[in-house]
Design an enzyme around this catalytic site. Structure first.
Site: not given
Length: 730
Positions: A630, A693-694, A697
């Site tokens: 990611q 936490k994502g 982004e």
């Protein structure tokens, strides 16, 4: 209940679907073949605004293999029922083939259906359209903005006047397009009044609901299937017109229809990161304490819908400041509607804020990290809520140490390597990860294996793998005995697969479902007189590798398989839910500190990124291997945003000039430098069961300003436009 052993979560495991992908067995939307399927190709409007005077389809209809040409003159009228739960505003959709209006260049105005793709493509080229054309408005710098959406605290004008140091800065950020590897595609099949679509989407439920609304179908008459997504970056977060066109063509022809957008069509068919004009006036005292900021933000949207993203959020909460005023204005243009793109809003707003902080640091002679530390807030000053966690200062410390920030010469244009000017820059990043309601279903079978299902998606971050890890630990099973299924509207509904929401939202629902199944089995065992665990306190029973045992006496236990067999149970099943963050309020953000080293050719102005490092405060990391993927992807995307990506529009007719990967530049291997990602250990338990936490982004937010700040350090040129071009540095 005793906490479950965590064997899968936190382990650097390979993707469970990796073999399917590398062997070509993973089936994407366009690869789904149905018996008797025909092909559809959209005819796009060649003007940017106006009306269709006439459509001549005779040559197309005579072409061998063409079955139908559908357009506003012969298409059935669709109800387009309002749907307040849909991903589009009620009554504001683009109603394909329902009238003669042209709202933007490339709008679908007809579709040719043929027995082969080649016949459909040639048939589309034979459709002749005459227009009453008008001059489109596509230039954000010349169009009239709408009424502002205001935000204010304190007295920004007075605070600015009283500031010892004032900056007045204007930024221009180009439109960006997503360009995932997989093109958008839809396969549609009607069975009587029931519709099934195989669609590239990041929101199964949203696409399902939109189709049901457009065709006025009951919910159980629509099924959306999408097991694999070949990249999305936000482009699949709503149902686009081509999906409706495919379903409409299938209804008219009474045949299954496959429709695949060309790369060119994706530039006006599936949204984009909008262009911005952003003026920031910033004031501080001589020690760098921020006093006031005034933000004037203009963002493009379409003339027929309203698109908003959180570009103003970083300016409201990132740094402590008593006086802030913002005006966010949408600029309606004759374009298709924008959509969220990786780091939506925050990647834009942070470029402005972080570039301005670097400029202020240079003006004051303060190290950029030190300036940020001096303005670290104790709470979210926009909401007056405490931060759930905020370890940004630790990100600075770790990043500076690992990157070698102390070797940076603060004097611009002072470091060279032959013909190359060398610069170091940094920026902070922030994003508010989503936490949305979601559901999941878990089933433990008598053979000791489990199946977990949720109607989420996997566009590349590894949802199959991470949710299998979470499921395996919650059930006390090994990874190979758990199957996670996604991508089908028949599964329990979930939130969109975007906004960094999947792990917290879907993952919490999955944990809830699996916990319930495990607890069913534990209760069954302790109440079963024939079980070795009979009479044991349920709180003392844990499950490892499919075996239930007393945590105080591991020899006392039995397997799921033996327990279910003895009780004549074929399976245990439970539904899990996640309702969102709950009533306890806190400011829930993910953070990063991103560092960049660039080299700029002193004569040619060419920028090359040499190395990048980012440190993340992203809560608990479920899968380190996926997390690193990611981070690398987000950093590469940020390099594109900073140096390459720029959609060019011919304002005479609204045509996108560079609508191909030959002309719209994205990073390639030669553009990708040495990259390192570091994750702070810890959890953020604000409103989710996993402490996450994502991450999807925040990894792009802060990359572009770090590069821009490094370019300034290398050259002494402050560039306030994205992308940074050689022309701007000469």
């Amino acid at each position: 209940m005793s906490p479950q052993p965590q064997a899968a979560v936190g382990a650097p495991l390979s993707r469970v679907d990796g073999r399917l992908k590398v062997t070509g067995k993973a089936e994407y939307a366009a690869e789904h073949d149905l018996k008797g399927a025909v092909h559809a190709v959209i005819v796009d409007a060649s003007i940017g605004r106006g009306r269709i005077r006439s459509i001549d389809t005779r040559a197309a209809e005579k072409h061998t293999g063409v079955l139908r040409v559908i357009h506003h003159g012969n298409a059935p009228k669709l109800p387009y029922r309002d749907n307040t739960g849909s991903n589009n505003p009620p009554g504001r959709r683009l109603r394909v083939f329902q009238d003669d209006k042209v709202l933007f260049h490339g709008q679908p105005i007809a579709v040719v259906v043929a027995t082969t793709l080649e016949a459909a493509q040639h048939g589309a080229s034979l459709v002749k359209v005459r227009y009453d054309a008008e001059q489109p408005s596509t230039d954000i710098t010349k169009a009239k903005p709408g009424e502002p959406t205001p935000y204010a605290r304190g007295d920004a004008e007075a605070g600015l006047r009283s500031s010892a140091v004032r900056l007045d800065l204007t930024y221009e950020l180009a439109r960006n397009h997503h360009n995932p590897m997989e093109p958008h595609a839809t396969v549609a099949r009607w069975d009587g009044d029931r519709l099934t679509v195989w669609d590239k989407t990041q929101w199964i439920v949203g696409t399902h609901d939109e189709i049901a609304a457009v065709f006025d179908l009951p919910a159980d008459a629509v099924r959306v299937i999408n097991p694999f997504v070949g990249g999305g970056f936000g482009s699949g977060l709503r149902c686009w017109p081509h999906t409706i066109v495919a379903a409409l063509a299938a209804r008219v022809t009474r045949r299954p229809v496959k429709l695949v957008l060309s790369r060119k069509q994706m530039y006006f068919g599936t949204g984009f990161r909008p262009a911005y004009e952003y003026r920031l006036r910033l004031g501080s005292d001589r020690r760098g304490k921020l006093n006031a900021a005034i933000h004037d933000i203009d963002a493009e949207t379409s003339s027929y819908e309203t698109f908003v993203e959180g570009a103003g959020a970083p300016g409201q909460m990132m740094y402590s400041m008593p006086n802030v005023r913002q005006a966010y204005r949408q600029v309606p243009l004759d374009v298709n509607t924008p959509i969220w793109m990786r780091g939506p809003g925050f990647a834009t707003g942070s470029f402005v804020i972080e570039s301005a902080m670097d400029e202020l640091a240079h003006e004051l002679g303060i190290d950029p990290i030190e300036l940020r530390r001096r303005n670290e807030p104790s709470e979210d000053e926009a909401s007056n809520e405490p931060f759930s966690t905020r370890r940004l200062s630790e990100c600075y410390t770790v990043g500076a140490r690992e990157f070698g920030w102390d070797r940076r010469n603060p004097k611009p244009r002072s470091t060279r390597d032959g013909d190359w000017l060398i610069g170091l820059g940094m920026a902070a990043g922030v994003y508010d990860p989503g936490r949305y309601p979601a559901q999941a279903r878990a089933r433990l079978d008598a053979d000791g294996t489990a199946v977990v299902e949720a109607a989420t998606s996997d566009m590349g971050p590894g949802t199959y793998t991470s949710q299998t890890q979470v499921s395996a630990d919650a059930l006390g099973l090994t990874m190979r005995t758990v199957t996670f299924r996604l991508g089908d509207s028949l599964y329990p509904p979930t939130s969109p697969h975007g906004g960094s929401a999947t792990m917290a939202s879907v993952g919490s629902a999955v944990v809830d479902a699996c916990n319930k199944v495990r607890q069913q089995a534990i209760r069954m065992a302790v109440e079963d007189r024939e079980s070795p665990l009979y009479g044991v306190n349920t709180d003392d029973v844990v499950v490892r590798n499919g075996r239930l045992h007393d945590r105080n006496n591991t020899a006392r236990g039995e397997t799921y398989k033996s327990l279910l067999a003895r009780n004549d149970r074929s399976h245990l099943e439970a539904n899990g839910t996640y309702d969102g963050p709950g009533s306890e309020r806190s400011a829930y953000f993910a953070y990063n500190a991103t560092f960049a080293e660039v080299a700029v050719d002193a004569d040619l102005g060419l920028v090359r990124v040499r190395r990048m490092l980012a440190v993340y405060d992203a809560g608990r990391i479920i899968s380190p291997k996926l997390a690193e993927s990611q981070a690398f992807g987000g950093i590469v995307g940020g390099i594109g945003q900073a140096l390459l990506e720029h959609t060019v529009t011919d304002h005479r007719d609204g045509r996108i000039v560079n609508s191909s990967l030959a002309d719209y530049l994205v990073p390639v291997n030669a553009d990708v430098p040495e990259i390192k990602a570091i994750y702070l250990d810890g959890e953020d338990n604000a409103g989710n069961l996993l402490g996450v936490k994502g991450l999807g982004e925040v990894v792009q937010v802060g990359v572009a300003p770090a590069i821009a700040n490094a370019v300034y350090n290398a050259t002494g040129r402050r560039v306030r436009q994205l992308p940074i071009t050689a022309e701007a540095l000469l």
